[in-house]
Enzyme design. Structure first.
Site, PDB file in Angstrom:
ATOM      1  N   TYR A  65     -34.504  98.178  23.971  1.00 20.50           N
ATOM      2  CA  TYR A  65     -35.761  98.118  23.234  1.00 20.50           C
ATOM      3  C   TYR A  65     -36.838  97.634  24.204  1.00 20.50           C
ATOM      4  O   TYR A  65     -36.699  96.578  24.823  1.00 20.50           O
ATOM      5  CB  TYR A  65     -35.613  97.140  22.068  1.00 20.50           C
ATOM      6  CG  TYR A  65     -36.480  97.426  20.861  1.00 20.50           C
ATOM      7  CD1 TYR A  65     -37.809  97.783  20.993  1.00 20.50           C
ATOM      8  CD2 TYR A  65     -35.963  97.299  19.575  1.00 20.50           C
ATOM      9  CE1 TYR A  65     -38.602  98.032  19.888  1.00 20.50           C
ATOM     10  CE2 TYR A  65     -36.741  97.545  18.451  1.00 20.50           C
ATOM     11  CZ  TYR A  65     -38.070  97.904  18.615  1.00 20.50           C
ATOM     12  OH  TYR A  65     -38.850  98.138  17.520  1.00 20.50           O
ATOM     13  N   ASP A 114     -26.051  95.331  13.926  1.00 23.43           N
ATOM     14  CA  ASP A 114     -26.649  94.600  15.045  1.00 23.43           C
ATOM     15  C   ASP A 114     -25.792  93.357  15.275  1.00 23.43           C
ATOM     16  O   ASP A 114     -25.573  92.567  14.360  1.00 23.43           O
ATOM     17  CB  ASP A 114     -28.090  94.228  14.682  1.00 23.43           C
ATOM     18  CG  ASP A 114     -28.827  93.480  15.779  1.00 23.43           C
ATOM     19  OD1 ASP A 114     -28.277  92.496  16.308  1.00 23.43           O
ATOM     20  OD2 ASP A 114     -29.969  93.860  16.094  1.00 23.43           O
ATOM     21  N   THR A 115     -25.335  93.182  16.506  1.00 24.00           N
ATOM     22  CA  THR A 115     -24.390  92.087  16.775  1.00 24.00           C
ATOM     23  C   THR A 115     -25.008  90.712  16.530  1.00 24.00           C
ATOM     24  O   THR A 115     -24.296  89.783  16.152  1.00 24.00           O
ATOM     25  CB  THR A 115     -23.856  92.157  18.214  1.00 24.00           C
ATOM     26  OG1 THR A 115     -24.952  92.104  19.148  1.00 24.00           O
ATOM     27  CG2 THR A 115     -23.055  93.435  18.430  1.00 24.00           C
ATOM     28  N   PHE A 116     -26.323  90.562  16.743  1.00 24.14           N
ATOM     29  CA  PHE A 116     -26.955  89.268  16.471  1.00 24.14           C
ATOM     30  C   PHE A 116     -26.847  88.917  14.991  1.00 24.14           C
ATOM     31  O   PHE A 116     -26.477  87.799  14.627  1.00 24.14           O
ATOM     32  CB  PHE A 116     -28.422  89.283  16.908  1.00 24.14           C
ATOM     33  CG  PHE A 116     -29.179  88.053  16.472  1.00 24.14           C
ATOM     34  CD1 PHE A 116     -29.019  86.849  17.137  1.00 24.14           C
ATOM     35  CD2 PHE A 116     -30.037  88.093  15.383  1.00 24.14           C
ATOM     36  CE1 PHE A 116     -29.697  85.710  16.721  1.00 24.14           C
ATOM     37  CE2 PHE A 116     -30.730  86.972  14.970  1.00 24.14           C
ATOM     38  CZ  PHE A 116     -30.563  85.770  15.644  1.00 24.14           C
ATOM     39  N   ALA A 135     -35.225  97.887   8.697  1.00 22.26           N
ATOM     40  CA  ALA A 135     -35.203  97.570   7.261  1.00 22.26           C
ATOM     41  C   ALA A 135     -36.052  98.592   6.505  1.00 22.26           C
ATOM     42  O   ALA A 135     -37.007  98.245   5.803  1.00 22.26           O
ATOM     43  CB  ALA A 135     -35.713  96.156   7.024  1.00 22.26           C
ATOM     44  N   GLU A 150     -30.738  99.044   8.545  1.00 20.73           N
ATOM     45  CA  GLU A 150     -30.205  97.912   9.288  1.00 20.73           C
ATOM     46  C   GLU A 150     -29.720  96.804   8.369  1.00 20.73           C
ATOM     47  O   GLU A 150     -30.421  96.376   7.452  1.00 20.73           O
ATOM     48  CB  GLU A 150     -31.257  97.354  10.246  1.00 20.73           C
ATOM     49  CG  GLU A 150     -30.695  96.283  11.169  1.00 20.73           C
ATOM     50  CD  GLU A 150     -31.638  95.903  12.286  1.00 20.73           C
ATOM     51  OE1 GLU A 150     -31.177  95.231  13.229  1.00 20.73           O
ATOM     52  OE2 GLU A 150     -32.827  96.290  12.232  1.00 20.73           O
ATOM     53  N   GLU A 202     -31.124  94.776  22.261  1.00 16.60           N
ATOM     54  CA  GLU A 202     -32.391  94.315  21.698  1.00 16.60           C
ATOM     55  C   GLU A 202     -32.549  92.820  21.980  1.00 16.60           C
ATOM     56  O   GLU A 202     -32.596  92.003  21.068  1.00 16.60           O
ATOM     57  CB  GLU A 202     -32.427  94.593  20.190  1.00 16.60           C
ATOM     58  CG  GLU A 202     -33.786  94.378  19.569  1.00 16.60           C
ATOM     59  CD  GLU A 202     -33.744  94.431  18.044  1.00 16.60           C
ATOM     60  OE1 GLU A 202     -34.732  94.870  17.461  1.00 16.60           O
ATOM     61  OE2 GLU A 202     -32.720  94.022  17.446  1.00 16.60           O
TER      62      GLU A 202
END
Length: 298
Positions: free
Chosen positions: A16, A193-195, A117, A160, A254
């Site tokens: 990103y 998203d891994t975070f 989102a 997401e 990201e």
């Protein structure tokens, strides 16, 4: 071993561009050649301000991507005024108009994946009452109606799954899969998203396997939002799960490591996470993270 090599050929890795920027509205053009030189396959751009670019500038971005062999994907956190799940019909109507304009411009850039989102807005304002049931139902209707418009442009809508502090509608892979299945459109998919997974999921592997063939886009970042490899996430296990489901889409890192501007404020970066790196040092950190990602995930 054969399967591993096949997936390595198919999976594409990106970043990103806001990794280097403090404002979502920053011009992505100057980063296209940079990410190509760093070895990435993909640059992800913020779709928020794309409609404000001239057609000539959008053409320049598309040309730079072609010349550098770079694929572009897009991310979007709709504003409250463009919220498809709003209880206000006028806001939902404005959201639909915004999405139609945005998706049309994405197609002109040959962007075929947009994630975020999309079914709601971001970041959520928790100072106001939350209606998860109502927001989910209205978001479901909005995405269901938008899906065919996107399909005509050959664009996938990737919803997401976000952590509880940033949104309330889809917090787990289970919720994301249930939502996408209810929509029932082949171009509406789950984005993980891994975070966010680190906060909400009991198991990275289980979440990825739950998404399975519905996984359309994948973001990576450490538990502290640094580049992959500079935190404590179980990357080898994440890679194993991606290979098990045969994931061959984009893997876009990201990371957010700098304070300041709209990016730092929205992401809540309140200290420098880059070890005070300059741009060249940040470039090198991303290059190393790319090599690490290809090794553990590809």
């Amino acid at each position: 071993m054969r399967r591993y090599l096949k997936l390595e050929e198919q999976m594409k890795f990106g970043i990103y561009y806001s990794y280097w920027e403090q404002e979502w509205s920053a011009d992505c053009l100057k980063y296209v050649e940079k990410v190509a030189k760093l070895g990435f396959d993909i640059i992800e751009i913020a779709a928020h301000h794309l409609n404000g670019f001239s057609q000539a500038h959008r053409d320049e971005i598309a040309r730079a991507a072609r010349d550098n062999g770079i694929t572009i994907t897009a991310g979007l956190g709709p504003s409250p005024r463009r919220n498809l799940s709003s209880a206000d019909p006028a806001i939902r109507k404005a959201g639909r108009a915004f999405f139609e304009e945005t998706l049309t411009n994405l197609a002109k850039l040959d962007i075929r994946v947009i994630g975020g989102a999309l079914h709601s807005y971001w970041p959520i304002d928790y100072s106001k009452p939350v209606d998860k049931t109502g927001d989910r139902a209205r978001g479901l209707e909005g995405i269901s109606r938008l899906a065919d418009f996107a399909a005509d442009l050959d664009i996938d809508l990737c919803l997401e799954v976000l952590n509880r502090f940033e949104n309330h509608v889809l917090n787990t892979a289970d919720e994301g899969v249930a939502f996408v299945r209810e929509v029932g459109k082949p171009n509406v998919k789950v984005m993980l998203d891994t975070f966010h997974m680190n906060i909400e999921e009991d198991s990275f592997g289980k979440a990825i396997r739950t998404a399975g063939p519905l996984l359309g886009h994948f973001h990576t970042g450490e538990n502290n939002r640094r580049v992959p490899g500079k935190g404590r996430l179980p990357w080898h296990g994440i890679g194993t799960a991606l290979r098990e489901i045969g994931y061959s889409g984009a893997v876009v890192m990201e990371p957010f490591v700098k304070m300041g501007g709209g990016v730092g404020s929205d992401i809540k970066v309140w200290r420098d996470l880059s070890d005070n790196a300059d741009e060249a040092e940040m470039d090198e950190a991303s290059r190393q993270a790319l090599a690490f990602s290809r090794y553990v995930l590809g």
